[in-house]
Scaffold this motif. Structure first.
Motif, PDB file in Angstrom:
ATOM      1  N   VAL A   1       0.979  -1.341  -0.019  1.00  9.94           N
ATOM      2  CA  VAL A   1       0.206   0.065   0.013  1.00  9.94           C
ATOM      3  C   VAL A   1       0.994   1.159   0.052  1.00  9.94           C
ATOM      4  CG1 VAL A   1      -1.706   1.285   1.393  1.00  9.94           C
ATOM      5  CG2 VAL A   1      -1.821  -0.914   0.850  1.00  9.94           C
ATOM      6  N   ALA A   2       1.974   1.189   0.771  1.00  9.65           N
ATOM      7  CA  ALA A   2       2.754   2.548   0.867  1.00  9.65           C
ATOM      8  C   ALA A   2       3.427   2.774  -0.550  1.00  9.65           C
ATOM      9  CB  ALA A   2       3.667   2.337   1.957  1.00  9.65           C
ATOM     10  N   LEU A   3       3.811   1.561  -1.276  1.00 11.42           N
ATOM     11  CA  LEU A   3       4.555   1.863  -2.316  1.00 11.42           C
ATOM     12  C   LEU A   3       3.839   1.897  -3.687  1.00 11.42           C
ATOM     13  CD1 LEU A   3       7.178  -1.135  -2.030  1.00 11.42           C
ATOM     14  CD2 LEU A   3       7.670   1.520  -1.897  1.00 11.42           C
ATOM     15  N   VAL A   4       2.514   1.493  -3.367  1.00 11.20           N
ATOM     16  CA  VAL A   4       1.452   1.694  -4.783  1.00 11.20           C
ATOM     17  C   VAL A   4       0.598   2.914  -4.412  1.00 11.20           C
ATOM     18  CG1 VAL A   4      -0.174   0.617  -6.007  1.00 11.20           C
ATOM     19  CG2 VAL A   4       2.077  -0.702  -5.525  1.00 11.20           C
ATOM     20  N   ALA A   5      -0.126   2.511  -3.451  1.00  9.99           N
ATOM     21  CA  ALA A   5      -1.402   3.423  -3.305  1.00  9.99           C
ATOM     22  C   ALA A   5      -1.112   4.878  -2.854  1.00  9.99           C
ATOM     23  CB  ALA A   5      -2.341   2.946  -2.068  1.00  9.99           C
ATOM     24  N   VAL A   6      -0.159   5.295  -2.000  1.00 10.10           N
ATOM     25  CA  VAL A   6       0.223   6.464  -1.466  1.00 10.10           C
ATOM     26  C   VAL A   6       0.724   7.340  -2.642  1.00 10.10           C
ATOM     27  CG1 VAL A   6       1.619   7.691   0.143  1.00 10.10           C
ATOM     28  CG2 VAL A   6       0.679   5.836   0.841  1.00 10.10           C
ATOM     29  N   PRO A   7       1.684   6.758  -3.374  1.00 10.88           N
ATOM     30  CA  PRO A   7       2.050   7.693  -4.548  1.00 10.88           C
ATOM     31  C   PRO A   7       0.963   7.946  -5.734  1.00 10.88           C
ATOM     32  CG  PRO A   7       3.981   6.365  -4.119  1.00 10.88           C
ATOM     33  CD  PRO A   7       2.672   5.855  -3.236  1.00 10.88           C
ATOM     34  N   ALA A   8       0.225   6.965  -5.973  1.00 13.48           N
ATOM     35  CA  ALA A   8      -0.926   7.441  -6.920  1.00 13.48           C
ATOM     36  C   ALA A   8      -1.835   8.405  -6.304  1.00 13.48           C
ATOM     37  CB  ALA A   8      -1.439   5.797  -6.905  1.00 13.48           C
ATOM     38  N   ARG A   9      -1.988   8.081  -5.193  1.00 11.40           N
ATOM     39  CA  ARG A   9      -3.094   9.413  -4.444  1.00 11.40           C
ATOM     40  C   ARG A   9      -2.491  10.712  -4.433  1.00 11.40           C
ATOM     41  NH1 ARG A   9      -8.260   9.583  -3.830  1.00 11.40           N
ATOM     42  NH2 ARG A   9      -9.002  10.686  -2.279  1.00 11.40           N
ATOM     43  N   ARG A  10      -1.021  10.587  -4.199  1.00 10.79           N
ATOM     44  CA  ARG A  10      -0.435  12.072  -4.254  1.00 10.79           C
ATOM     45  C   ARG A  10      -0.360  12.436  -5.823  1.00 10.79           C
ATOM     46  NH1 ARG A  10       4.754  10.968  -0.448  1.00 10.79           N
ATOM     47  NH2 ARG A  10       3.590  11.215   1.479  1.00 10.79           N
ATOM     48  N   ASP A  11      -0.506  12.044  -6.759  1.00 12.39           N
ATOM     49  CA  ASP A  11      -0.464  12.387  -8.144  1.00 12.39           C
ATOM     50  C   ASP A  11      -1.858  12.476  -8.693  1.00 12.39           C
ATOM     51  OD1 ASP A  11       1.997  11.719  -8.635  1.00 12.39           O
ATOM     52  OD2 ASP A  11       1.768   9.825  -9.375  1.00 12.39           O
ATOM     53  N   GLY A  12      -3.025  12.374  -7.634  1.00  8.70           N
ATOM     54  CA  GLY A  12      -4.230  12.770  -7.891  1.00  8.70           C
ATOM     55  C   GLY A  12      -4.869  11.786  -8.661  1.00  8.70           C
ATOM     56  N   ARG A  13      -4.634  10.414  -8.766  1.00  7.58           N
ATOM     57  CA  ARG A  13      -5.298   9.453  -9.387  1.00  7.58           C
ATOM     58  C   ARG A  13      -6.260   8.938  -8.160  1.00  7.58           C
ATOM     59  NH1 ARG A  13       0.000   7.117 -11.832  1.00  7.58           N
ATOM     60  NH2 ARG A  13       0.233   6.523  -9.754  1.00  7.58           N
ATOM     61  N   ASP A  14      -7.468   8.337  -8.772  1.00  6.55           N
ATOM     62  CA  ASP A  14      -8.206   7.628  -7.808  1.00  6.55           C
ATOM     63  C   ASP A  14      -7.805   6.113  -7.542  1.00  6.55           C
ATOM     64  OD1 ASP A  14      -9.826   9.703  -7.441  1.00  6.55           O
ATOM     65  OD2 ASP A  14     -11.241   9.043  -9.251  1.00  6.55           O
ATOM     66  N   LEU A  15      -8.045   5.690  -6.288  1.00  7.38           N
ATOM     67  CA  LEU A  15      -7.510   4.337  -6.170  1.00  7.38           C
ATOM     68  C   LEU A  15      -8.566   3.264  -6.287  1.00  7.38           C
ATOM     69  CD1 LEU A  15      -6.328   4.838  -2.534  1.00  7.38           C
ATOM     70  CD2 LEU A  15      -4.948   4.811  -4.690  1.00  7.38           C
ATOM     71  N   LEU A  16      -9.917   3.580  -6.577  1.00  9.63           N
ATOM     72  CA  LEU A  16     -11.006   2.557  -7.103  1.00  9.63           C
ATOM     73  C   LEU A  16     -11.431   2.984  -8.399  1.00  9.63           C
ATOM     74  CD1 LEU A  16     -12.927   2.866  -3.873  1.00  9.63           C
ATOM     75  CD2 LEU A  16     -11.427   1.083  -4.493  1.00  9.63           C
ATOM     76  N   THR A  17     -12.098   2.118  -9.084  1.00  4.82           N
ATOM     77  CA  THR A  17     -12.652   1.935 -10.426  1.00  4.82           C
ATOM     78  C   THR A  17     -14.295   2.804 -10.216  1.00  4.82           C
ATOM     79  OG1 THR A  17     -13.888   0.129 -10.078  1.00  4.82           O
ATOM     80  CG2 THR A  17     -11.597  -0.004 -11.201  1.00  4.82           C
ATOM     81  N   PRO A  18     -14.570   3.466 -11.207  1.00 10.84           N
ATOM     82  CA  PRO A  18     -16.068   4.057 -10.853  1.00 10.84           C
ATOM     83  C   PRO A  18     -16.954   3.176 -10.204  1.00 10.84           C
ATOM     84  CG  PRO A  18     -15.025   4.503 -13.249  1.00 10.84           C
ATOM     85  CD  PRO A  18     -14.060   3.503 -12.724  1.00 10.84           C
ATOM     86  N   LYS A  19     -16.827   1.938 -10.687  1.00 10.11           N
ATOM     87  CA  LYS A  19     -17.790   1.057  -9.869  1.00 10.11           C
ATOM     88  C   LYS A  19     -17.531   0.930  -8.381  1.00 10.11           C
ATOM     89  CE  LYS A  19     -20.805  -2.400  -9.580  1.00 10.11           C
ATOM     90  NZ  LYS A  19     -22.218  -1.967  -9.642  1.00 10.11           N
ATOM     91  N   GLY A  20     -16.224   0.836  -8.015  1.00 12.05           N
ATOM     92  CA  GLY A  20     -15.907   0.920  -6.689  1.00 12.05           C
ATOM     93  C   GLY A  20     -16.259   2.122  -6.034  1.00 12.05           C
ATOM     94  N   GLU A  21     -16.173   3.140  -6.660  1.00 10.26           N
ATOM     95  CA  GLU A  21     -16.512   4.451  -5.994  1.00 10.26           C
ATOM     96  C   GLU A  21     -18.196   4.327  -5.838  1.00 10.26           C
ATOM     97  OE1 GLU A  21     -14.954   7.064  -4.775  1.00 10.26           O
ATOM     98  OE2 GLU A  21     -12.916   6.343  -5.669  1.00 10.26           O
ATOM     99  N   GLU A  22     -18.725   3.760  -6.747  1.00 11.46           N
ATOM    100  CA  GLU A  22     -20.459   3.614  -6.526  1.00 11.46           C
ATOM    101  C   GLU A  22     -20.766   2.758  -5.509  1.00 11.46           C
ATOM    102  OE1 GLU A  22     -22.067   2.228 -10.133  1.00 11.46           O
ATOM    103  OE2 GLU A  22     -21.399   3.972 -11.246  1.00 11.46           O
ATOM    104  N   VAL A  23     -20.049   1.769  -5.046  1.00 11.14           N
ATOM    105  CA  VAL A  23     -20.002   0.773  -4.212  1.00 11.14           C
ATOM    106  C   VAL A  23     -20.110   1.335  -2.776  1.00 11.14           C
ATOM    107  CG1 VAL A  23     -19.051  -1.451  -2.907  1.00 11.14           C
ATOM    108  CG2 VAL A  23     -19.768  -1.293  -5.580  1.00 11.14           C
TER     109      VAL A  23
END
Length: 83
Positions: A19-41
């Motif tokens: 999580v620290a190596l993948v999700a944190v940098p992605a979140r800092r770059d402004g990318r969403d972690l979930l797909t649109p379907k995941g956001e709906e859920v």
């Protein structure tokens, strides 16, 4: 038993590292972690949580059959000699 606990702790540590190596940098770059379907859920779950909390605060019973069924007797007869 100790080996099982140590193994579980190692797995949790590896998961946190991923999580620290993948999700944190992605979140800092402004990318969403979930797909649109995941956001709906997630949105649907938040709405259900809010409605359940409001029902609880008002004291309203749930809409399902479990709220009206207060009988806790087992459905099959119990043999006292076996218990």
């Amino acid at each position: 038993m100790v080996a099982l606990i140590i193994g579980m702790l190692v797995c949790v540590g590896l998961a946190l590292a991923v999580v620290a190596l993948v999700a944190v940098p992605a979140r800092r770059d402004g990318r969403d972690l979930l797909t649109p379907k995941g956001e709906e859920v997630v949105t649907a779950l938040k709405e259900r949580q809010q409605s359940a909390r409001q029902r609880l605060e008002r004291g309203d019973p749930d809409d399902d059959e479990a709220a009206t069924d207060t009988d806790m007797s087992p459905t099959a007869p119990v043999d006292p000699a076996r218990s």
